[in-house]
Scaffold this motif. Structure first.
Motif, short mmCIF file in Angstrom:
data_model
loop_
_atom_site.label_atom_id
_atom_site.label_comp_id
_atom_site.label_asym_id
_atom_site.label_seq_id
_atom_site.Cartn_x
_atom_site.Cartn_y
_atom_site.Cartn_z
N LYS A 280 -1.94 3.57 -11.60
CA LYS A 280 -2.66 4.33 -10.33
C LYS A 280 -2.90 3.83 -9.28
N ALA A 281 -2.99 2.42 -9.17
CA ALA A 281 -3.14 1.64 -7.92
C ALA A 281 -1.87 1.73 -7.18
N GLY A 282 -0.98 1.75 -7.78
CA GLY A 282 0.49 1.63 -7.30
C GLY A 282 0.63 2.92 -6.49
N GLU A 283 0.54 4.17 -7.37
CA GLU A 283 0.65 5.27 -6.60
C GLU A 283 -0.06 5.39 -5.53
N ARG A 284 -1.39 5.02 -5.54
CA ARG A 284 -2.19 5.42 -4.45
C ARG A 284 -1.61 4.37 -3.08
N SER A 285 -1.24 3.27 -3.63
CA SER A 285 -0.79 2.49 -2.27
C SER A 285 0.40 3.16 -1.67
N GLN A 286 1.45 3.90 -2.53
CA GLN A 286 2.58 4.29 -1.99
C GLN A 286 2.37 5.64 -1.23
N SER A 287 1.28 6.29 -1.67
CA SER A 287 0.68 7.59 -0.97
C SER A 287 0.04 7.28 0.59
N GLN A 292 0.40 6.59 6.47
CA GLN A 292 0.63 5.61 7.50
C GLN A 292 2.05 5.85 8.19
N LEU A 293 3.13 6.05 7.32
CA LEU A 293 4.58 6.27 8.23
C LEU A 293 4.44 7.50 9.14
N LEU A 294 3.92 8.71 8.51
CA LEU A 294 3.80 9.80 9.10
C LEU A 294 2.84 9.73 10.25
N LEU A 295 1.89 9.02 10.13
CA LEU A 295 0.90 8.89 11.50
C LEU A 295 1.64 8.23 12.48
N CYS A 296 2.57 7.01 12.12
CA CYS A 296 3.28 6.29 12.92
C CYS A 296 4.41 7.18 13.82
#
Length: 314
Positions: A280-287, A292-296
């Protein structure tokens, strides 16, 4: 034409409901075969009573839920997963069914609202579109309680598995202290209750309370504690309790084997929980990375848009 078809459909539905009320259906073949199989398998053996659902339901909802439950039983629809989720959440099956029906009926009330809105806007549409929209809304409302129950039960079942891991460690420690299996089970489950409340949290307390009630009811109905744990695992669909019941039933007379088995099972549960937490931590880090990519990308478009418009304009 459409109004006549709609009126005929409503009249036919009313006549059908009247006929079914006057001549109730017989139990279906599936329900009769299930009853015969249950009698042959000896499922009428003593069982620990299920904890009563802590849910306040009105008389109308209860009567409607009872009728719907009988309809499900006559058709042989067992819906075991939903029943297990409701038992875990402490809700009644009848109240759940009545909620589904009432929500579906409330969704049908969208039909006159949509018709009034279309008439107010002056669009001149036929009644077919509002009718099918109302049916779609009613279908969505009918299945909304299922999604909510499954979501809440998944959270509670995860907390219950965490409590089972702690319970196994406590039982192993009590066995190492020289107690027998029944005494070790009762002593272990008394640690996480209201009398032994510590830093384990409320999630462990309610889980330990359910296990304690199952063990206490086992003495009343005259079954072994591990049989009561297996029945509780069947009722709330927790595989760890079923496996624990089978293991205790096989090696209940050998304390050393019980201790080693429970210790190994507790370690396996902890490793599984750790793997789930890491996943779950990996999924949240990917999200978060995608956000962040969309914001950039949005910021780059914001900076380059004036220059691009100026170049195109020139």
């Amino acid at each position: 034409m459409n109004t006549g078809v709609l009126a005929g459909a409503v009249l036919g539905l009313g006549l059908f409901l009247l006929f079914r009320a006057v001549f109730p259906p017989r139990p279906g073949l599936t329900a009769q075969l299930s009853a015969i199989d249950a009698a042959r398998a000896g499922e009428d053996a003593p069982r620990a009573p299920i904890v009563s659902a802590d849910e306040s339901v009105s008389h109308f909802r209860k009567a409607l839920g009872v009728r719907m439950a009988r309809f499900y039983s006559s058709r042989g629809w067992e819906v075991r997963s939903i029943r297990a989720d409701l038992t875990l959440l402490g809700k009644s099956f009848e109240g759940f069914l009545s909620t589904k029906v009432l929500l579906a009926v409330s969704g049908l009330l969208a039909f006159p609202l949509i018709v009034a809105w279309v008439a107010l806007m002056g669009w001149g549409l036929s009644l077919q579109l509002p009718f099918w929209l109302a049916l779609l809304i009613a279908a969505v409302f009918f299945f909304l309680p299922d999604a909510q129950v499954r979501r809440d039960a998944a959270v509670r079942r995860r907390d219950f598995r965490h409590a089972v891991g702690a319970f196994l460690d406590l039982v192993a420690m009590n066995l190492a202290g020289g107690r027998g299996v029944p005494e070790a089970l009762m002593m272990a489950v008394s640690v996480g209750g209201p009398s032994g409340q510590n830093g384990s949290g409320a999630s462990a307390n309610w889980a330990m309370e359910r296990i304690r009630e199952a063990l206490a009811n086992a003495r009343i109905v005259g079954i072994t504690p591990w049989q009561a744990l297996g029945q509780l695992g069947d009722e709330i669909n927790v595989d760890e309790l079923r496996d624990l019941s089978a293991a205790l039933g096989l090696v209940a007379d050998d304390g050393a084997k019980v201790r080693s088995s429970l210790t190994a099972r507790a370690a396996t549960l902890r490793r599984r929980e750790l793997a789930e937490v890491e996943g779950k931590a990996g999924e949240r880090s990917q999200s978060m990375l995608v956000a962040q990519l969309l914001l950039c990308a949005g910021f780059v478009i914001f900076l380059s848009f004036p220059a691009a418009m100026k170049m195109l304009g020139s």
